[in-house]
Structure formats: structure tokens, C-alpha cells
Design an enzyme around this catalytic site. Structure first.
Site: not given
Ligand code: AMP
Ligand code: MG
Length: 495
Positions: A76, A174, A249, A259
Site C-alpha cells: 500500500g 511474503r 503478510d 517489515d
Molecule cells: P503493516 O501492518 O505495516 O504490515 O501493513 C499492513 C497493510 O497496510 C499493508 O498492506 C500495507 O501496505 C498497508 N499500509 C500500512 N500503512 C499504509 C499507508 N500509510 N498507506 C497505504 N497502505 C498502508
Molecule cells: Mg507489512
């Protein structure tokens, strides 16, 4: 985005490119110009320009978050710029985290804040120096733009400085990349992804290597993923690292730590500790649960690939291999931490279990205890590591004395010279780890424009096993003011 593995997407330009950290030694390993990047290179490192041959994309994946299937997630805010081909024939993906929205951003902004980007850069490089399998970080740049975050999830969003890390790994695939295709019954794509990952990153299991049936090759590959994951988690346990968000993920198919979000480092040894405020009530991802959770995640991966592997028993064997590998690695690493060649005698099980009990009964710094055990007389090592040495009861002192006697007798029994033992201990017991409050101090200074503390911390953490003159403060117990300070004790996912 049904049916695809990734989507082509350009990074969204940012206002400015300000260099905050540059990893010259990694640049050199990658065959890049290691000198401080010039203005043109910095434009690439914030996503304002592309170098020739780059073809940026965001990957599609799904995942189980906190035990539940969450559907499509995907990159994202991370955008892969391309792959570098190294002199030895291997490849490295360069990925910008915080480079703008992608088809997978859902309702989020695609950006990252300085505090979280700095934490990723710092910790991934510290893990590398500690000998823990991990993705790497090449650069950290400020964007000159504000990013709004509700850091405490209390309805008080604030603008924070934005930053972008350029991270590096052979692949960022992943478990969730496989899960999304299985969940949506995209079995052709699932098989193609499997063949691609194996062909590029596990050539020993590629087709054309003898007349091994596909099903067998896939199962052997899965077994290796299980093994690599076991080795990685055993190292996390060795150094006291808590990932904080072990969703599927966030599990690398290469067995790399990936991550870096609301991670943390054990100060007092406490298996139930989690740095992640979102997980404070369930403690699913606390330190002590990590080995079990990795197995659970591998079981999700096994379910995802079952439709193309078909051989359930073979996948079950892989999971069993995880269990056995983790147990052996954990035993090997903790034996070394205690200065022993092995922990395979019947009485050793209780030697280790009793130690964990003692470390837990009163707040005892894990890093300092183990390091001290290789350098000091036993009682002194305990005293050094206790957060409140005077609070120990007479009974607790006696229990420590009894354990220390057992330990030294066990060492004497192995008959190795003290120097050999100490060397092994010092190679497995770091003196410097990125303690939560040290990272926060570097963040606070960097936010005010002072990069000195970050640079010094990065330099100290490059040699975590070597005592460095004048660096006592980096090997000290967490000060009391940091016990409950946000960022120093607990972190939210907001980043
Ligand atoms: P994470 O918990 O950081 O591993 O993120 C989980 C999901 O949320 C993944 O698909 C990330 O790409 C998305 N994500 C986290 N923060 C953002 C952001 N600021 N903008 C877009 N997608 C995000
Ligand atoms: Mg992540």
C-alpha cells in the site's frame, strides 16, 4: 486486483529530498557508487525520478492479521523500483517504503513518517550486524512533506515529518503473496508464482533438476521455507527481538526479518512482553509466542499451496521440520549464550528452564545478564542486570546462587578453557542492541534536525559484540524515565 501478482505504479513525487542516512557499505556490496549520493541520486531515492531500467511496481498479497483472514492487502505504500543484478549473479530488489499510493493503498495515504522509517533503517541494519537474517536499508531521506498520523489512536491526529527508506532484499515476497491466490482460487497464478519464486530464489528445487515430480519439489521447497523461518525466529529469541506484528503478510518467504513496525527489544526478560499497543490485550505476538506463531503462519502457507502441492503429508512433514529445527537451533544458540558446547544432557533442560524462571522473577535485563555472564563473576552479572538489585529477597538470592553454582559446574564438566567459552559467549551475546529508548532518542534529535545521535547509534550497532571505548551509555539498562514513555516502551501500528 484479481488474477495479478503485482501492479505497475510510479512513485508519487515529494517536495524535497533530504539525506538523513546513507549506507555506504551496503551500496558498495550492491556495486553502486558508495559515495554520498548527489542530487540526482537522491531524487531516485525519494521516488522523484527513475534510473534507467527501473520499472516500478507494487506487489499484491493478502494475509492473516491477528489470526483472521484479512483479504487483499498488498504493497500500500512500498514500491519496488527494480532489481539489481550483482556481480555474483544474485539479485537485490530496491524498494521505497512510503513512496505514495498504489492500487493496494485502500484508504491510506501511501506515506511513512520519520519515526517509523528511521526505526526500520536502524533496526534492520542492527539485525544484520547481529547475524540475524533480515532485509537491509540503503538510505533514509526526508521528504519535506508533512504526514498526518493519529499516533495514539486517541482522535488527535498531528502532522509529522515524512521520510522514505530504500530497503533491499533478494525478494520481498511474503507468505501472503501465495495466500491471496489460494483464497481467490487463482490456482494458475499461484503455480506460476511458486515456480517464479523457486526458479529465482531456490534454484535447487526448480524443474529440470532430475525427474522429481512437481509435488515433491514444491514440498521440499516448503520444507526449506520452514527451516529458514525456524533459524530466523531462533535468532530473534537469542537477541531478545520482538517483531510485534507477525501477520502472514509480514513473513518473508526467504526467512528474512521483514517489515519493521512496532517492534521492540526485551529489556527485562519477560516472555509475555509485546511492544505493540494494538496487541496489548491479546499478546498474540509477545516475545514468548513467536516460535508458535511462526509455525501457525507456516501452516497458513501450507494450506495456501496445498491445492498445487496436493501432498498434505509432505507439507505436514515440513511443519514438523520447523519444530525440530527450531528446537535444535534454540538449544544450540542458548547453549552458546551460556558458554556451553551443547545443552543435550537430561539435566540441561531444567538448567535453561530454571534460568528463564529466575530472569523473570525480578526485572532482569536480558542483554546485560547474558553478556555479564561471560565477563563477570556470576553474582556480579546478576547484580548488573537487575533493575532493582536491592529488592531481591534472601530466598531469591539463594536461588540465583544455586543456579550459578550449577552453571559453573556444568561449564567445568565440559572441560574447555575459560577463554574458549568466553569467546563463544561474546559471539552470541551482544553488548549493544537497539534498545527502544535509544531509538527514540535518535528520533527525537532527528526530528529537531540533529542527526548526530542517529549516526553515533548506527556506528555503535555495527559492532554489537565488540566492547567499544566510550560507549558505556549504549550498553546501559533502560533509564527509569523511559519505562512508560511512548516510543520507548510501547508503540502503535500508526506509522
Ligand atoms: P503493516 O501492518 O505495516 O504490515 O501493513 C499492513 C497493510 O497496510 C499493508 O498492506 C500495507 O501496505 C498497508 N499500509 C500500512 N500503512 C499504509 C499507508 N500509510 N498507506 C497505504 N497502505 C498502508
Ligand atoms: Mg507489512
Amino acid at each position: 486486483m484479481p488474477g495479478v501478482c503485482y501492479s505497475l505504479i510510479q512513485p508519487t513525487p515529494v517536495r524535497e529530498a533530504r539525506l538523513l542516512a546513507w549506507n555506504a557499505s551496503l551500496a558498495q556490496q550492491l556495486g553502486l557508487d558508495a559515495s554520498v549520493p548527489d542530487a540526482a541520486a537522491m531524487q531516485v531515492l525519494v521516488g522523484n525520478a527513475l534510473a534507467p531500467g527501473m520499472r516500478p511496481y507494487a506487489a499484491r498479497y493478502g494475509g492473516h492479521q491477528f489470526g483472521n483472514w484479512a483479504g487483499q492487502l498488498g504493497d500500500g505504500r512500498a514500491i519496488t523500483l527494480g532489481e539489481l543484478l550483482l556481480a555474483d549473479g544474485s539479485v537485490r530488489e530496491l524498494q521505497l517504503k512510503g513512496a505514495g499510493q498504489t492500487p493496494y493503498s485502500r484508504f491510506a495515504d501511501g506515506r511513512a513518517v520519520l519515526r517509523s522509517s528511521l526505526r526500520e533503517y536502524l533496526c534492520s541494519e542492527a539485525m544484520h550486524a547481529l547475524g540475524v537474517p533480515t532485509t537491509r536499508a540503503l538510505s533514509l531521506l526526508g521528504t519535506g512533506e508533512g504526514v498526518v498520523r493519529d499516533m495514539f489512536y486517541d482522535g488527535r491526529p498531528e502532522s509529522e515529518p515524512g521520510a522514505i527508506v530504500c530497503r533491499v532484499a533478494p525478494s520481498f515476497v511474503r507468505f501472503g503473496n501465495f495466500e491471496i491466490h489460494a483464497a481467490l482460487q487463482e490456482l494458475d497464478v499461484l503455480r506460476r508464482l511458486l515456480d517464479w519464486v523457486i526458479g529465482h530464489h531456490f534454484p535447487q528445487y526448480a524443474s529440470g533438476t532430475g525427474d522429481v515430480a512437481d509435488s515433491r519439489r514444491y514440498a521440499d521447497w516448503f520444507r526449506e521455507v520452514c527451516e529458514r523461518t525456524a533459524v530466523m525466529v531462533a535468532h530473534w529469541m537469542r537477541v531478545g527481538f520482538v517483531h510485534g506484528v507477525m501477520n502472514t503478510d509480514n513473513m518473508s518467504i526467504l526467512g528474512l526479518t521483514i517489515d519493521y513496525g512496532p517492534y521492540g527489544w526485551l529489556e527485562g526478560y519477560e516472555p509475555g512482553w509485546t511492544p505493540n499497543t494494538t496487541d496489548a490485550s491479546g499478546r498474540r505476538y509477545c516475545y514468548g509466542n513467536q516460535p508458535q506463531i511462526a509455525l501457525w503462519n507456516l501452516a497458513r502457507l501450507a494450506s495456501a499451496i496445498l491445492p498445487v502441492v496436493e501432498d498434505k503429508a509432505a507439507l505436514q512433514d515440513g511443519l514438523e521440520h520447523y519444530r525440530a529445527t527450531f528446537a535444535a537451533q534454540h538449544q544450540r544458540l542458548f547453549a552458546a549464550k551460556l558458554g556451553l558446547r551443547s545443552l543435550d544432557r537430561p539435566e540441561d533442560e531444567s538448567l535453561l528452564a530454571d534460568l528463564f524462571g529466575l530472569l523473570q522473577q525480578a526485572e532482569t535485563d536480558m542483554t546485560l545478564f547474558f553478556r555479564g555472564l561471560g565477563a563477570l563473576e556470576g553474582r556480579a552479572a546478576v547484580a548488573l542486570a537487575l533493575y532493582e538489585p536491592d529488592a531481591l529477597s534472601a530466598e531469591q538470592r539463594a536461588a540465583w546462587d544455586a543456579w550459578l553454582t550449577r552453571h559453573s559446574e556444568r561449564c567445568r564438566d565440559e572441560g574447555e578453557p575459560f577463554e574458549v567459552r568466553r569467546e563463544r559467549m561474546n559471539a552470541h551475546n551482544p553488548l549493544y542492541v537497539p534498545r527502544n529508548y535509544l531509538a527514540q532518542q535518535a528520533i527525537d534529535a532527528a526530528t529537531l534536525g540533529d542527526l548526530g545521535p542517529l549516526q553515533t547509534l548506527l556506528r555503535v550497532l555495527e559492532r554489537p559484540y565488540t566492547e567499544q571505548a566510550g560507549c558505556e551509555a549504549y550498553a546501559a539498562k533502560r533509564p527509569e524515565w523511559a519505562r512508560h514513555k511512548p516510543g520507548c516502551s510501547a508503540l502503535s501500528c500508526s506509522s
